[in-house]
Design a protein around this motif. Structure first.
Motif, PDB file in Angstrom:
ATOM      1  N   UNK A   1       2.756 -13.097  10.720  1.00 41.40           N
ATOM      2  CA  UNK A   1       2.940 -11.832  11.444  1.00 41.40           C
ATOM      3  C   UNK A   1       1.983 -10.767  10.894  1.00 41.40           C
ATOM      4  N   UNK A   2       1.728 -10.820   9.578  1.00 43.52           N
ATOM      5  CA  UNK A   2       0.832  -9.840   8.966  1.00 43.52           C
ATOM      6  C   UNK A   2      -0.589  -9.987   9.514  1.00 43.52           C
ATOM      7  N   UNK A   3      -1.066 -11.235   9.586  1.00 42.31           N
ATOM      8  CA  UNK A   3      -2.420 -11.450  10.109  1.00 42.31           C
ATOM      9  C   UNK A   3      -2.485 -11.076  11.581  1.00 42.31           C
ATOM     10  N   UNK A   4      -1.447 -11.389  12.319  1.00 44.52           N
ATOM     11  CA  UNK A   4      -1.380 -11.038  13.733  1.00 44.52           C
ATOM     12  C   UNK A   4      -1.488  -9.527  13.901  1.00 44.52           C
ATOM     13  N   UNK A   5      -0.725  -8.791  13.102  1.00 45.72           N
ATOM     14  CA  UNK A   5      -0.738  -7.330  13.171  1.00 45.72           C
ATOM     15  C   UNK A   5      -2.105  -6.779  12.791  1.00 45.72           C
ATOM     16  N   UNK A   6      -2.711  -7.349  11.741  1.00 47.89           N
ATOM     17  CA  UNK A   6      -4.031  -6.886  11.311  1.00 47.89           C
ATOM     18  C   UNK A   6      -5.089  -7.105  12.386  1.00 47.89           C
ATOM     19  N   UNK A   7      -5.023  -8.259  13.061  1.00 49.72           N
ATOM     20  CA  UNK A   7      -5.991  -8.542  14.117  1.00 49.72           C
ATOM     21  C   UNK A   7      -5.853  -7.554  15.276  1.00 49.72           C
ATOM     22  N   UNK A   8      -4.614  -7.269  15.673  1.00 48.57           N
ATOM     23  CA  UNK A   8      -4.396  -6.298  16.755  1.00 48.57           C
ATOM     24  C   UNK A   8      -4.906  -4.922  16.339  1.00 48.57           C
ATOM     25  N   UNK A   9      -4.615  -4.532  15.110  1.00 46.32           N
ATOM     26  CA  UNK A   9      -5.074  -3.229  14.636  1.00 46.32           C
ATOM     27  C   UNK A   9      -6.601  -3.149  14.627  1.00 46.32           C
ATOM     28  N   UNK A  10      -7.262  -4.243  14.190  1.00 51.81           N
ATOM     29  CA  UNK A  10      -8.721  -4.251  14.090  1.00 51.81           C
ATOM     30  C   UNK A  10      -9.410  -4.266  15.445  1.00 51.81           C
ATOM     31  N   UNK A  11      -8.852  -5.031  16.405  1.00 50.50           N
ATOM     32  CA  UNK A  11      -9.531  -5.218  17.686  1.00 50.50           C
ATOM     33  C   UNK A  11      -9.044  -4.285  18.791  1.00 50.50           C
ATOM     34  N   UNK A  12      -7.779  -3.841  18.718  1.00 52.12           N
ATOM     35  CA  UNK A  12      -7.247  -2.995  19.792  1.00 52.12           C
ATOM     36  C   UNK A  12      -6.864  -1.605  19.307  1.00 52.12           C
ATOM     37  N   UNK A  13      -6.808  -1.432  17.976  1.00 49.82           N
ATOM     38  CA  UNK A  13      -6.383  -0.172  17.361  1.00 49.82           C
ATOM     39  C   UNK A  13      -4.933   0.165  17.710  1.00 49.82           C
ATOM     40  N   UNK A  14      -4.162  -0.864  18.008  1.00 50.31           N
ATOM     41  CA  UNK A  14      -2.730  -0.734  18.271  1.00 50.31           C
ATOM     42  C   UNK A  14      -1.996  -1.855  17.547  1.00 50.31           C
ATOM     43  N   UNK A  15      -0.727  -1.621  17.218  1.00 45.20           N
ATOM     44  CA  UNK A  15       0.101  -2.707  16.702  1.00 45.20           C
ATOM     45  C   UNK A  15       0.369  -3.677  17.841  1.00 45.20           C
ATOM     46  N   UNK A  16       0.787  -4.916  17.553  1.00 42.08           N
ATOM     47  CA  UNK A  16       1.058  -5.868  18.637  1.00 42.08           C
ATOM     48  C   UNK A  16       2.054  -5.327  19.660  1.00 42.08           C
TER      49      UNK A  16
END
Length: 206
Positions: free
Chosen positions: A175-190
């Motif tokens: 879940x942490x990596x998922x959240x980090x990816x969303x933050x990095x690519x969309x600038x939003x939490x999942x």
């Protein structure tokens, strides 16, 4: 695009190149998680299969957007000249180097929407591809592949209850990596991305 109306180009990707040119106002653009402003008389060329989206940064924005296939000339030219660009991981996007001739074509597109000279458009596209710099914003191809799958899951299941755990399990990743990816690519939490996507889809139905 009207800011007060909450107009937006939601994050998406496709197999075509995209050329964007701003005639008036300012767009806040995002490509592969990197945000930048496109002001009046500025534009970009976005590579194929790159996550991108935009919102108006000023009250009103007038712009042109051209999506075009890598094979827009023919497959032989694609293999000889264009494939090296579309497959280059270091090329996510490039700010357009606008010549007097390119500016003339772009302005004619705005004036004559119903009477487009496609030879001029081809000239513009070829000129843009021909001026791609070798040093572009680098992306992590493995992460890029993962975020595409995560976003695709949200887009296909946004009408169902969605949790971060459910999104992460499509790979699976933590879940942490998922959240980090969303933050990095969309600038939003999942979850905020899910909410934002639902709102934009509901808006299209109205």
């Amino acid at each position: 695009m009207i800011k007060e109306r909450h107009d937006a180009i939601t994050l998406h990707w496709h197999e075509e190149f995209q050329l964007v040119w701003v005639y008036s106002g300012t767009l806040l653009y995002s490509v592969d998680g990197k945000e930048f402003l496109l002001h009046q008389n500025e534009g970009i060329l976005i590579n194929t299969s790159k996550i991108h989206g935009a919102i108006p940064a000023t009250s009103k924005v007038e712009y042109s957007c051209i999506d075009f296939s890598p094979y827009f000339i023919n497959k032989e030219i694609y293999q000889k000249s264009i494939a090296e660009y579309s497959k280059k991981s270091s090329f996510s996007y490039r700010f357009l180097a606008i010549t007097t001739r390119n500016l003339e074509i772009l302005n004619s597109l705005k004036k004559n929407v119903n009477d487009i000279n496609y030879l001029d458009v081809y000239e513009l596209l070829i000129s843009s591809l021909n001026n791609i710099d070798k040093n572009q914003y680098l992306t992590n191809q493995e992460e890029e592949t993962i975020i595409y799958q995560l976003l695709d899951y949200v887009h296909k299941n946004f009408q169902e209850p969605i949790t971060v755990q459910a999104i992460a399990q499509t790979i699976p990743i933590s879940k942490k990596k998922c959240t980090n990816l969303f933050n990095n690519y969309t600038h939003l939490s999942p979850i905020n991305y899910v909410i934002d996507y639902r709102l934009n889809q509901a808006k299209k139905c109205c």
